[in-house]
Scaffold this motif. Structure first.
Motif, PDB file in Angstrom:
ATOM      1  N   TRP A  31     -44.293   0.210  35.327  1.00 45.32           N
ATOM      2  CA  TRP A  31     -45.623  -0.180  35.793  1.00 45.32           C
ATOM      3  C   TRP A  31     -46.657   0.382  34.830  1.00 45.32           C
ATOM      4  O   TRP A  31     -46.636   1.575  34.508  1.00 45.32           O
ATOM      5  CB  TRP A  31     -45.899   0.379  37.187  1.00 45.32           C
ATOM      6  CG  TRP A  31     -45.155  -0.307  38.298  1.00 45.32           C
ATOM      7  CD1 TRP A  31     -44.157  -1.227  38.182  1.00 45.32           C
ATOM      8  CD2 TRP A  31     -45.360  -0.102  39.702  1.00 45.32           C
ATOM      9  NE1 TRP A  31     -43.719  -1.615  39.421  1.00 45.32           N
ATOM     10  CE2 TRP A  31     -44.447  -0.946  40.377  1.00 45.32           C
ATOM     11  CE3 TRP A  31     -46.218   0.699  40.440  1.00 45.32           C
ATOM     12  CZ2 TRP A  31     -44.374  -0.994  41.771  1.00 45.32           C
ATOM     13  CZ3 TRP A  31     -46.143   0.656  41.828  1.00 45.32           C
ATOM     14  CH2 TRP A  31     -45.238  -0.193  42.485  1.00 45.32           C
ATOM     15  N   ARG A  72     -47.959  -5.294  35.438  1.00 47.40           N
ATOM     16  CA  ARG A  72     -49.295  -4.829  35.055  1.00 47.40           C
ATOM     17  C   ARG A  72     -50.389  -5.668  35.721  1.00 47.40           C
ATOM     18  O   ARG A  72     -51.524  -5.713  35.260  1.00 47.40           O
ATOM     19  CB  ARG A  72     -49.465  -4.877  33.535  1.00 47.40           C
ATOM     20  CG  ARG A  72     -49.218  -6.230  32.881  1.00 47.40           C
ATOM     21  CD  ARG A  72     -49.536  -6.167  31.374  1.00 47.40           C
ATOM     22  NE  ARG A  72     -49.156  -7.374  30.672  1.00 47.40           N
ATOM     23  CZ  ARG A  72     -49.867  -8.480  30.610  1.00 47.40           C
ATOM     24  NH1 ARG A  72     -51.031  -8.552  31.251  1.00 47.40           N
ATOM     25  NH2 ARG A  72     -49.438  -9.536  29.940  1.00 47.40           N
ATOM     26  N   PHE A  80     -53.163   0.512  41.427  1.00 43.80           N
ATOM     27  CA  PHE A  80     -52.007   1.017  40.682  1.00 43.80           C
ATOM     28  C   PHE A  80     -51.588   2.392  41.189  1.00 43.80           C
ATOM     29  O   PHE A  80     -50.415   2.632  41.516  1.00 43.80           O
ATOM     30  CB  PHE A  80     -52.351   1.075  39.192  1.00 43.80           C
ATOM     31  CG  PHE A  80     -51.405   1.906  38.366  1.00 43.80           C
ATOM     32  CD1 PHE A  80     -50.160   1.416  38.011  1.00 43.80           C
ATOM     33  CD2 PHE A  80     -51.770   3.182  37.946  1.00 43.80           C
ATOM     34  CE1 PHE A  80     -49.283   2.188  37.254  1.00 43.80           C
ATOM     35  CE2 PHE A  80     -50.909   3.956  37.184  1.00 43.80           C
ATOM     36  CZ  PHE A  80     -49.662   3.449  36.839  1.00 43.80           C
ATOM     37  N   LYS A  81     -52.539   3.317  41.284  1.00 49.49           N
ATOM     38  CA  LYS A  81     -52.194   4.691  41.667  1.00 49.49           C
ATOM     39  C   LYS A  81     -51.750   4.768  43.128  1.00 49.49           C
ATOM     40  O   LYS A  81     -50.861   5.558  43.468  1.00 49.49           O
ATOM     41  CB  LYS A  81     -53.366   5.622  41.390  1.00 49.49           C
ATOM     42  CG  LYS A  81     -53.650   5.759  39.893  1.00 49.49           C
ATOM     43  CD  LYS A  81     -54.683   6.823  39.593  1.00 49.49           C
ATOM     44  CE  LYS A  81     -54.915   6.929  38.091  1.00 49.49           C
ATOM     45  NZ  LYS A  81     -55.802   8.039  37.710  1.00 49.49           N
ATOM     46  N   VAL A  84     -48.160   3.585  43.123  1.00 50.45           N
ATOM     47  CA  VAL A  84     -47.248   4.597  42.580  1.00 50.45           C
ATOM     48  C   VAL A  84     -46.997   5.701  43.607  1.00 50.45           C
ATOM     49  O   VAL A  84     -45.850   6.090  43.860  1.00 50.45           O
ATOM     50  CB  VAL A  84     -47.802   5.192  41.272  1.00 50.45           C
ATOM     51  CG1 VAL A  84     -46.981   6.401  40.845  1.00 50.45           C
ATOM     52  CG2 VAL A  84     -47.798   4.145  40.163  1.00 50.45           C
ATOM     53  N   VAL A  97     -43.869   4.973  34.472  1.00 48.03           N
ATOM     54  CA  VAL A  97     -45.258   4.544  34.641  1.00 48.03           C
ATOM     55  C   VAL A  97     -46.025   4.855  33.363  1.00 48.03           C
ATOM     56  O   VAL A  97     -45.724   5.813  32.649  1.00 48.03           O
ATOM     57  CB  VAL A  97     -45.955   5.221  35.840  1.00 48.03           C
ATOM     58  CG1 VAL A  97     -45.345   4.746  37.148  1.00 48.03           C
ATOM     59  CG2 VAL A  97     -45.911   6.734  35.736  1.00 48.03           C
ATOM     60  N   THR A  99     -49.777   5.716  32.506  1.00 52.43           N
ATOM     61  CA  THR A  99     -50.940   6.115  33.285  1.00 52.43           C
ATOM     62  C   THR A  99     -51.746   7.166  32.531  1.00 52.43           C
ATOM     63  O   THR A  99     -51.379   7.595  31.439  1.00 52.43           O
ATOM     64  CB  THR A  99     -50.493   6.653  34.662  1.00 52.43           C
ATOM     65  OG1 THR A  99     -51.627   6.822  35.509  1.00 52.43           O
ATOM     66  CG2 THR A  99     -49.762   7.975  34.537  1.00 52.43           C
ATOM     67  N   TYR A 330     -46.488   7.877  28.919  1.00 53.33           N
ATOM     68  CA  TYR A 330     -45.283   7.451  29.619  1.00 53.33           C
ATOM     69  C   TYR A 330     -44.800   8.623  30.471  1.00 53.33           C
ATOM     70  O   TYR A 330     -44.607   9.740  29.972  1.00 53.33           O
ATOM     71  CB  TYR A 330     -44.175   7.096  28.632  1.00 53.33           C
ATOM     72  CG  TYR A 330     -44.255   5.727  28.003  1.00 53.33           C
ATOM     73  CD1 TYR A 330     -44.310   4.571  28.783  1.00 53.33           C
ATOM     74  CD2 TYR A 330     -44.214   5.585  26.623  1.00 53.33           C
ATOM     75  CE1 TYR A 330     -44.347   3.313  28.202  1.00 53.33           C
ATOM     76  CE2 TYR A 330     -44.246   4.328  26.025  1.00 53.33           C
ATOM     77  CZ  TYR A 330     -44.316   3.194  26.817  1.00 53.33           C
ATOM     78  OH  TYR A 330     -44.342   1.953  26.239  1.00 53.33           O
TER      79      TYR A 330
END
Length: 448
Positions: A31, A72, A80-81, A84, A97, A99, A330
């Motif tokens: 992701w 994405r 997104f967060k 996750v 991920v 980020t 990463y």
């Protein structure tokens, strides 16, 4: 339409080699937050790495089949967060991920991620070639949690024609970055030149200095310009330098008072802002290295003859010229199967190889993560990448990977906005910031 990439990589056995008793099949999910079409190699590099790893397995007589499932299509960083963290709590988190490095502190403490150093040799190629300052940014508490996926920097920009009309020669304009780096040309000189540009009618009132329109890492640079320190290296505590913060706020108040920055500037639409700075409406501004591509999209196809760039100037003799890099990293998410973690980490290491990372850097207007990318023609042949790396990346620092830094950043910008818009004086705003941070951070804060 929901965006997904799914590429299955099948390792072939060499001719004449007996097949292993059982093939190893696995899916690696990736992701990538904050990513659009230009950032596709954040996922595609892992796909390419999977192809390489499976081919290496085949040469060893093994069959390793890796399916890379990438996503994405998030509406923003919040989605997104949230995805996750919910996935991590439910045991359904992605394998990898991409980020912000600022997620390392909270996610490592929560047990959502595992140290990449548990699965790869940091002293071997290509990880031993990553810029040391970037590797440090991807670590926390002495542990290497992640690997930088890309790098960027946040420079100061000048419109060349405006400087020419102010009386600067081409040689003097070309020499400005050096004078800024040495502290000879400071934010006070910026304010003086921006004021002249408005008074002479070269730019409109409010367009002498045209800052970013919302909170972001950029504003911590101005705190550093006046001598501010974000974290004490010995104790690991966050630092509020009240004098530096007050002088930082005062600079923006002075810019408004001089008519070079609009009092209601915060909240300007980003599309409007990009178009204005790309086409010379502003004399001075600041932004990111990725803006190079955006300016071209806004119609500026002659960057080198229209725009100059540098570090953010020092504010006074207590501060320094600086720039902040905010690399994405990463990270390997905690998985029930340790083998998934191991392969995910290996794929990250392969994706860090200079040629693979250069594909992302050039396509997305980001900077290198490894020193050897200077030897990759795609990268070294790109004028912006090579010049920005040389001028900015080596001296870049970053916001600290501290659990409470988010509260620090929000309070700092809230105080700036209050002073900028005239709601409070700089001193009053800093006093309120101190009260907020003492309540939110407590013993993890040093006040100077």
């Amino acid at each position: 339409m929901t965006f997904r990439t799914k590429k299955t990589v099948l390792a072939a056995c060499m001719f004449g080699m007996a097949l292993p008793a059982m093939a190893e099949d696995m899916t690696i999910t990736v992701w990538a937050g904050g990513s659009n079409d230009g950032d596709s190699y954040r996922i595609e590099a892992i796909e390419m790495a999977a192809d390489i790893l499976s081919r290496e397995a085949a040469i060893l007589g093994e069959e390793l089949n890796i399916t890379v499932d990438g996503r994405r299509d998030f509406t923003g960083w919040d989605e997104f967060k949230q995805g996750v963290t919910l996935g991590a709590e439910a045991g359904t988190a992605p394998s990898i991920v991409v980020t912000s490095h600022l997620d390392i502190a909270p996610w490592s403490q929560a047990g959502y991620i595992v140290p990449v150093e548990d699965y790869v040799d940091l002293d071997s190629w290509p990880l031993n070639n990553v810029y040391p300052n970037l590797m440090e940014i991807a670590s926390s508490g002495g542990t290497q949690w992640g690997i930088p996926q890309d790098a960027e920097s946040r420079p100061f920009f000048f419109w060349r024609e405006t400087l020419t009309k102010l009386g600067y020669s081409e040689d003097e304009i070309d020499a400005l970055p050096g004078k800024i780096a040495s502290g000879e040309y400071t934010l006070q000189n910026v304010l003086a030149d921006a004021t002249k540009a408005v008074e002479m009618g070269i730019v409109e009132k409010g367009y002498g200095f045209y800052p970013r329109v919302s909170n972001g890492p950029d504003y911590a640079q101005f705190y550093q310009s006046f001598g501010g320190e974000m974290m004490d290296p010995e104790s690991g505590k966050l630092v509020l330098d009240k004098t530096a913060m007050t002088e930082f706020y005062q600079f923006f108040v002075d810019a408004v008072a001089a008519g070079v920055t609009r009092q209601n500037h915060i909240g300007t639409e980003w599309d409007q802002w990009y178009n204005e700075v790309a086409n010379g409406r502003a004399a001075f501004w600041h932004g990111g290295t990725w803006h190079y591509g955006r300016y071209a999209n806004e119609g500026n196809d002659d960057f080198w003859n229209t725009i100059q760039f540098s570090l953010i100037p020092a504010g006074n003799d207590k501060g320094r010229a600086n720039t902040i890099t905010h690399p994405l990293v990463y990270l390997v998410m905690n998985q029930e199967d340790d083998r998934i973690e191991e392969v995910a980490a290996q794929l990250i290491a392969i994706a860090t190889e200079p040629r693979l990372n250069s594909l992302h850097a050039i396509k997305s207007n980001h900077l290198a993560v490894t020193e050897a990318q200077d030897n990759v023609e795609l990268y070294s042949g790109n004028r912006w990448a090579s010049k920005a790396t040389e001028a900015l990346l080596g001296s870049a620092n970053a916001q600290p990977n501290h659990l409470q830094y988010g509260a620090f950043s929000e309070a700092m910008f809230s105080g700036l906005e209050s002073a900028w818009t005239g709601v409070q004086t700089p001193a009053e705003a800093v006093a309120e910031v101190e009260a907020q941070l003492r309540a939110a951070i407590g013993d993890d804060l040093i006040v100077r």
